[in-house]
Design an enzyme around this catalytic site. Structure first.
Site, short mmCIF file in Angstrom:
data_model
loop_
_atom_site.label_atom_id
_atom_site.label_comp_id
_atom_site.label_asym_id
_atom_site.label_seq_id
_atom_site.Cartn_x
_atom_site.Cartn_y
_atom_site.Cartn_z
CB VAL A 16 -1.19 0.28 0.91
CG1 VAL A 16 -1.76 1.14 1.41
CG2 VAL A 16 -1.68 -1.13 0.75
NE ARG A 47 9.22 -5.00 9.62
CZ ARG A 47 8.39 -5.59 9.38
NH1 ARG A 47 8.58 -6.38 10.55
NH2 ARG A 47 7.75 -5.82 8.27
CE LYS A 106 -7.48 -5.64 7.77
NZ LYS A 106 -6.40 -4.91 7.82
CD GLU A 130 -13.86 5.70 3.07
OE1 GLU A 130 -14.60 5.05 3.01
OE2 GLU A 130 -14.54 6.88 3.76
N GLY A 188 -2.89 -15.08 -4.21
CA GLY A 188 -2.37 -14.14 -3.94
C GLY A 188 -3.28 -13.39 -2.94
CG ASP A 202 -9.63 -8.38 7.87
OD1 ASP A 202 -8.36 -7.43 7.96
OD2 ASP A 202 -10.57 -8.22 7.25
CE LYS A 206 -10.70 -5.27 6.75
NZ LYS A 206 -10.51 -5.79 5.30
N GLY A 305 -6.14 -4.97 -1.74
CA GLY A 305 -4.83 -4.56 -2.77
C GLY A 305 -3.98 -3.16 -2.92
#
Length: 429
Positions: A16, A47, A106, A130, A188, A202, A206, A305
């Protein structure tokens, strides 16, 4: 247009972060025109500084994220490193040193969003996020702003692309869970360790964020009931098809009928093929919102993505930069209702229960008696038997989850019940 650029610090340069940096560079003129001032990438904390990062000036790379957010000349910090620490400390430090924050985190927002909101307000800065829910889909801002004058009663959606891809493949090809997971991994869509996705962690994070915004109350990750989807089988899909349904991993946030409490949950559920969420395929996300005045709304699109998530991040960057030029801030935390979060046992819905039973007279009567004793009304029953063994599928009317749990425990104790093959909620009707 103001000539002095607004400076952006980027924390993290993975899938991202690298897309955020690329779009900031390639669309610099457009962003400047939309904001009313140039926007400049002023530093990138990583890192592994030796990794080649095309399109990013090597002089911007640093391993000292704390020093970057403390610089004092940074206008906006974009946090895309994830996790709880050091992200929380870096965000609060950014606020302390005069920067607003755009985050895609999140997990942190679901666990400790109140602390971040308080720090932003204390220092007069913005906190936008967002990208934390549903990738590129505009969802947080519509809930926080566009629907701010309405009363939202329910938010239900598919908020994890990996799990939707797996369940979609199981439904469309007849594949088993492991086979569908292997395909998702090869393409992937699934991480090497898919636990956060397939066990619902996850989606639960959210759900906590969505519930907090929708109902103007604080909902933490620990408040969200969570079930994973690893036990969903091809047989479950076969049963769903017989009911005119499919199976999705849903995040469901609801206001109680009396308006005095809310619930938030994540679990697999059967939904009718006629419901808009049933047609969400592959790794796409969709969220269905029910509001008193606006009615039913659905938000749909790619939920993860690099490019889609970067789109959401940069939308926030533009909004925050505009606020800074106007010496204003956007909406902060809205938790005025202070509604309690009810336990899962209070949730009322329908259930699909598959039992392995002895194929002999009286079994159905015994099972029906157990349901009646626990106040759970039966809608339909389907039974198939062969060679002394039988399967019994029961679909209930709406009942409290606690009553259903008691029913299942009592069923397990019957000598004629060999096992409870599956329990699945039925939603969207």
């Amino acid at each position: 247009m103001r000539t002095r650029p607004l400076k952006v610090a980027l924390l993290g340069c993975g899938v991202v972060g690298s897309e955020v940096a690329r779009i900031m560079t390639t669309h610099a003129d457009d962003l400047a025109a939309r904001i009313g001032a140039p926007v400049e990438l002023a530093g990138v904390a990583v890192r592994r500084p030796d990794k080649v990062r095309g399109g990013i000036d090597p002089s911007l790379i640093t391993t000292d994220a704390t020093a970057l957010v403390k610089r004092g000349d940074i206008d906006v910090v974009v946090e895309v490193i994830g996790g709880i620490e050091p992200a929380r400390a870096l965000i609060t430090t950014a606020f302390e040193h005069g920067a607003s924050v755009v985050s895609a985190n999140k997990a942190l927002l679901a666990q400790d969003g109140a602390t971040l909101y308080a720090a932003a307000e204390r220092h007069g800065q913005d906190l936008y996020y967002e990208a934390a829910v549903a990738g590129a889909i505009p969802l947080i801002r519509p809930l926080r702003e566009s629907l701010a004058g309405d009363k939202i009663n329910r938010v239900m959606g598919i908020v994890n692309g990996t799990t939707n891809f797996i369940l979609d493949k199981m439904d469309s090809t007849g594949a088993g869970y492991q086979e569908a997971l292997d395909e998702a991994t090869a393409l992937g869509y699934a991480e090497a360790d898919p636990t956060a996705d397939v066990e619902g962690f996850d989606a639960a994070a959210k759900a906590a964020i969505l519930a907090g915004i929708a109902f103007h109350t604080r909902v933490r990750l620990d408040d969200v009931y969570r079930e994973g989807m690893t036990e969903v089988t091809a047989a479950d899909f076969a049963s769903a098809r017989q009911m005119g349904c499919t199976i999705k991993l849903l995040a469901i946030c609801e206001r109680a009928a009396d308006g005095e409490s809310v619930t938030a949950r994540v679990h697999p559920a059967m939904i009718p093929l006629s419901h808009p969420l049933a047609s969400v395929r592959e790794a796409y996300n969709a969220v269905f919102v029910e509001a008193e005045a606006a009615g039913r709304l659905m938000f749909y699109g790619p939920g993860a993505g690099g490019s889609p998530t970067a789109s959401a991040v940069l939308g926030d960057v533009v909004a925050v930069c505009r606020n800074r030029l106007n010496e204003a801030t956007g909406p902060g935390e809205s938790a005025y209702t202070q509604l309690p979060v009810s336990p899962m046992g209070d949730v009322v819905t329908r259930y699909h229960i598959s039992l392995d039973v002895a194929d002999k007279p009286g079994v159905l009567a015994q099972v029906a008696t157990v349901f009646a004793e626990h106040g759970v009304s039966i809608d339909t029953v389907r039974q198939q038997g062969k060679d002394g063994e039988a399967s019994l599928v029961v679909v209930t009317h709406r009942a409290a989850d606690a009553a259903l749990s008691g029913t299942v425990e009592a069923l397990r104790k019957l000598d004629t019940v060999r096992g409870v093959a599956s329990i699945m909620r039925v939603e969207g009707e």
